[in-house]
Design a protein around this motif. Sequence first.
Motif, PDB file in Angstrom:
ATOM      1  N   LEU A   1       0.826  -1.203   0.000  1.00  0.00           N
ATOM      2  CA  LEU A   1       0.000   0.000   0.000  1.00  0.00           C
ATOM      3  C   LEU A   1       0.863   1.256   0.000  1.00  0.00           C
ATOM      4  O   LEU A   1       0.540   2.243  -0.660  1.00  0.00           O
ATOM      5  CB  LEU A   1      -0.937  -0.004   1.206  1.00  0.00           C
ATOM      6  CG  LEU A   1      -2.015  -1.093   1.215  1.00  0.00           C
ATOM      7  CD1 LEU A   1      -2.791  -1.052   2.525  1.00  0.00           C
ATOM      8  CD2 LEU A   1      -2.948  -0.927   0.028  1.00  0.00           C
ATOM      9  N   ARG A   2       1.987   1.201   0.749  1.00  0.00           N
ATOM     10  CA  ARG A   2       2.890   2.345   0.764  1.00  0.00           C
ATOM     11  C   ARG A   2       3.485   2.588  -0.617  1.00  0.00           C
ATOM     12  O   ARG A   2       3.594   3.724  -1.078  1.00  0.00           O
ATOM     13  CB  ARG A   2       4.004   2.104   1.775  1.00  0.00           C
ATOM     14  CG  ARG A   2       4.903   3.326   1.980  1.00  0.00           C
ATOM     15  CD  ARG A   2       6.039   3.005   2.902  1.00  0.00           C
ATOM     16  NE  ARG A   2       6.971   2.069   2.274  1.00  0.00           N
ATOM     17  CZ  ARG A   2       8.015   1.521   2.902  1.00  0.00           C
ATOM     18  NH1 ARG A   2       8.230   1.782   4.178  1.00  0.00           N
ATOM     19  NH2 ARG A   2       8.812   0.694   2.264  1.00  0.00           N
ATOM     20  N   ASP A   3       3.841   1.504  -1.315  1.00  0.00           N
ATOM     21  CA  ASP A   3       4.390   1.632  -2.666  1.00  0.00           C
ATOM     22  C   ASP A   3       3.351   2.208  -3.623  1.00  0.00           C
ATOM     23  O   ASP A   3       3.685   3.005  -4.508  1.00  0.00           O
ATOM     24  CB  ASP A   3       4.877   0.275  -3.172  1.00  0.00           C
ATOM     25  CG  ASP A   3       6.134  -0.192  -2.450  1.00  0.00           C
ATOM     26  OD1 ASP A   3       6.774   0.653  -1.801  1.00  0.00           O
ATOM     27  OD2 ASP A   3       6.456  -1.391  -2.555  1.00  0.00           O
ATOM     28  N   MET A   4       2.081   1.789  -3.449  1.00  0.00           N
ATOM     29  CA  MET A   4       1.015   2.309  -4.303  1.00  0.00           C
ATOM     30  C   MET A   4       0.822   3.801  -4.071  1.00  0.00           C
ATOM     31  O   MET A   4       0.671   4.568  -5.021  1.00  0.00           O
ATOM     32  CB  MET A   4      -0.284   1.549  -4.038  1.00  0.00           C
ATOM     33  CG  MET A   4      -0.273   0.101  -4.520  1.00  0.00           C
ATOM     34  SD  MET A   4      -1.765  -0.795  -4.037  1.00  0.00           S
ATOM     35  CE  MET A   4      -3.028   0.135  -4.904  1.00  0.00           C
ATOM     36  N   ARG A   5       0.840   4.213  -2.787  1.00  0.00           N
ATOM     37  CA  ARG A   5       0.709   5.643  -2.478  1.00  0.00           C
ATOM     38  C   ARG A   5       1.891   6.418  -3.046  1.00  0.00           C
ATOM     39  O   ARG A   5       1.736   7.511  -3.587  1.00  0.00           O
ATOM     40  CB  ARG A   5       0.624   5.845  -0.967  1.00  0.00           C
ATOM     41  CG  ARG A   5      -0.704   5.469  -0.360  1.00  0.00           C
ATOM     42  CD  ARG A   5      -0.851   6.050   1.041  1.00  0.00           C
ATOM     43  NE  ARG A   5       0.173   5.540   1.923  1.00  0.00           N
ATOM     44  CZ  ARG A   5       0.050   4.445   2.669  1.00  0.00           C
ATOM     45  NH1 ARG A   5      -1.067   3.744   2.636  1.00  0.00           N
ATOM     46  NH2 ARG A   5       1.043   4.063   3.474  1.00  0.00           N
ATOM     47  N   SER A   6       3.061   5.831  -2.944  1.00  0.00           N
ATOM     48  CA  SER A   6       4.258   6.489  -3.468  1.00  0.00           C
ATOM     49  C   SER A   6       4.168   6.667  -4.970  1.00  0.00           C
ATOM     50  O   SER A   6       4.521   7.720  -5.505  1.00  0.00           O
ATOM     51  CB  SER A   6       5.497   5.661  -3.109  1.00  0.00           C
ATOM     52  OG  SER A   6       6.649   6.217  -3.683  1.00  0.00           O
ATOM     53  N   SER A   7       3.644   5.655  -5.660  1.00  0.00           N
ATOM     54  CA  SER A   7       3.492   5.745  -7.113  1.00  0.00           C
ATOM     55  C   SER A   7       2.484   6.825  -7.492  1.00  0.00           C
ATOM     56  O   SER A   7       2.715   7.618  -8.408  1.00  0.00           O
ATOM     57  CB  SER A   7       3.048   4.388  -7.665  1.00  0.00           C
ATOM     58  OG  SER A   7       2.787   4.474  -9.047  1.00  0.00           O
ATOM     59  N   THR A   8       1.367   6.878  -6.774  1.00  0.00           N
ATOM     60  CA  THR A   8       0.341   7.887  -7.051  1.00  0.00           C
ATOM     61  C   THR A   8       0.894   9.293  -6.826  1.00  0.00           C
ATOM     62  O   THR A   8       0.677  10.195  -7.636  1.00  0.00           O
ATOM     63  CB  THR A   8      -0.887   7.653  -6.152  1.00  0.00           C
ATOM     64  OG1 THR A   8      -1.424   6.358  -6.417  1.00  0.00           O
ATOM     65  CG2 THR A   8      -1.951   8.708  -6.408  1.00  0.00           C
ATOM     66  N   GLU A   9       1.601   9.462  -5.721  1.00  0.00           N
ATOM     67  CA  GLU A   9       2.187  10.769  -5.422  1.00  0.00           C
ATOM     68  C   GLU A   9       3.226  11.166  -6.458  1.00  0.00           C
ATOM     69  O   GLU A   9       3.331  12.329  -6.847  1.00  0.00           O
ATOM     70  CB  GLU A   9       2.807  10.739  -4.024  1.00  0.00           C
ATOM     71  CG  GLU A   9       1.765  10.643  -2.905  1.00  0.00           C
ATOM     72  CD  GLU A   9       2.388  10.322  -1.561  1.00  0.00           C
ATOM     73  OE1 GLU A   9       3.635  10.166  -1.515  1.00  0.00           O
ATOM     74  OE2 GLU A   9       1.640  10.218  -0.565  1.00  0.00           O
ATOM     75  N   ARG A  10       3.990  10.198  -6.930  1.00  0.00           N
ATOM     76  CA  ARG A  10       5.007  10.470  -7.949  1.00  0.00           C
ATOM     77  C   ARG A  10       4.352  10.929  -9.251  1.00  0.00           C
ATOM     78  O   ARG A  10       4.803  11.893  -9.882  1.00  0.00           O
ATOM     79  CB  ARG A  10       5.845   9.220  -8.188  1.00  0.00           C
ATOM     80  CG  ARG A  10       7.005   9.449  -9.154  1.00  0.00           C
ATOM     81  CD  ARG A  10       7.907   8.229  -9.233  1.00  0.00           C
ATOM     82  NE  ARG A  10       7.247   7.105  -9.879  1.00  0.00           N
ATOM     83  CZ  ARG A  10       6.819   6.020  -9.243  1.00  0.00           C
ATOM     84  NH1 ARG A  10       6.946   5.927  -7.919  1.00  0.00           N
ATOM     85  NH2 ARG A  10       6.245   5.038  -9.908  1.00  0.00           N
ATOM     86  N   HIS A  11       3.261  10.276  -9.638  1.00  0.00           N
ATOM     87  CA  HIS A  11       2.567  10.674 -10.864  1.00  0.00           C
ATOM     88  C   HIS A  11       1.918  12.047 -10.716  1.00  0.00           C
ATOM     89  O   HIS A  11       1.884  12.837 -11.664  1.00  0.00           O
ATOM     90  CB  HIS A  11       1.518   9.625 -11.243  1.00  0.00           C
ATOM     91  CG  HIS A  11       2.101   8.349 -11.745  1.00  0.00           C
ATOM     92  ND1 HIS A  11       1.744   7.112 -11.266  1.00  0.00           N
ATOM     93  CD2 HIS A  11       3.048   8.113 -12.697  1.00  0.00           C
ATOM     94  CE1 HIS A  11       2.418   6.169 -11.897  1.00  0.00           C
ATOM     95  NE2 HIS A  11       3.212   6.751 -12.775  1.00  0.00           N
TER      96      HIS A  11
END
Length: 405
Positions: A18-28
């Motif tokens: 979930l942390r990786d998913m949030r990180s990906s969303t924030e990066r985009h």
Amino acid sequence: MLVLVTAATGLISLPLLLRDMRSSTERHLLAARRILTEVPLIDGHNDFPWNARRFVYNKLSGVNLTSDLRHKRPWNESVWSHTDLVRLKEGMVGAQFWSAYVPCGAQYLDAVQIALEQMDTVKRLVAKYPTHTAFARTADDIVAIHAGGRLASLLGVEGGHAIGSSLSVLRSLHALGARYLTLTHTCSTPWSVFSADDANSPRDAGLSPMLQRVVREMNRLGMLVDLSHASTQTVRDALAVSRAPLMFSHSAAHALCNISRNVPDFILQQLALQGGIVMISFYNRFLTCGDTATLDDVIAHIERVRKMAGVDHVGLGAGYDGINLVPEGLSDPSSYPALVARLLSRPGWSEDDVKRLVGHNFLRVLRRVEQVRDHLSSEEAVSLDELKPMSRHRLSNNCTYDIRL
């Protein structure tokens, strides 16, 4: 501890995933915001001027557009209201086409006056908020205003009846800053047919002489021909006549929602051959043919146009303030970065592709229209004498002056 099993990595903790998913969303989302500082996001259609007429009778002194109108009456009481300068800035909108909308009930009556009043509303809006927005007439204006950190405000006129079948009026609207004319709305004119009346298009009669004159004069002026609302036959006729690229300022793909208002695949392909653009509407009933839609439905229409016409021929034209059903996740102009971020997360969408979608495609179209204008600059304007035969097609009424009297 909860775990997920994957073939590639074995055991991965759910919190880590979930942390990786949030990180990906924030990066985009960070990438989306960076792109929107580099390239102006150009929205092809917004009906705020009409709401200003309905809600405050064009009295801009009665509304503060630098405040959030979601908390101000009567704007917060209407499902048709989505726009203020706060939300445009939050959405990093670089250029906005404000629609000078003319209802079909005004045809043969005060359509020209209503168009002029809507254009005046936009001019006064720009004059009232000079630190937030500036008036744009050219592609270079858009780029320069955006680079200066302000919103570029442009004018479009919605409804061919706004010119009263007069090229003199068309020229006057252009001189006042209008950079596109939507050939029809929800009614036909004496020289163009609207989408729901496609069955009555004069397929065997050949091109309307007045439609030819309107399109060619718009080419000469450097004014975009907007095909949203037009019938398939009127679209084909305009494509056959125009020397410059054409646009759909707020439309969607017919293949995904089978209504006459949307653009068929074969028209998408013809439009691309002429270098034109379809700017995708956010109206739920154009997206899903129903009352509900999501951000992903908008992306589906973007990708359909991309598939059929190419990535160089799609843009954004939400239609805010003129629609009462908006997609989940795109409630108002402040949502644009979320749309851009979602596109960046999808396969096949590079940053360069996204830059084309949000602004580069429209800038290319407008620059080509300006080049055609420059090429045709030595041609004379169509004279009034050529328009006299149109009078016999107009409805009989007591609202026109007969020069023969």
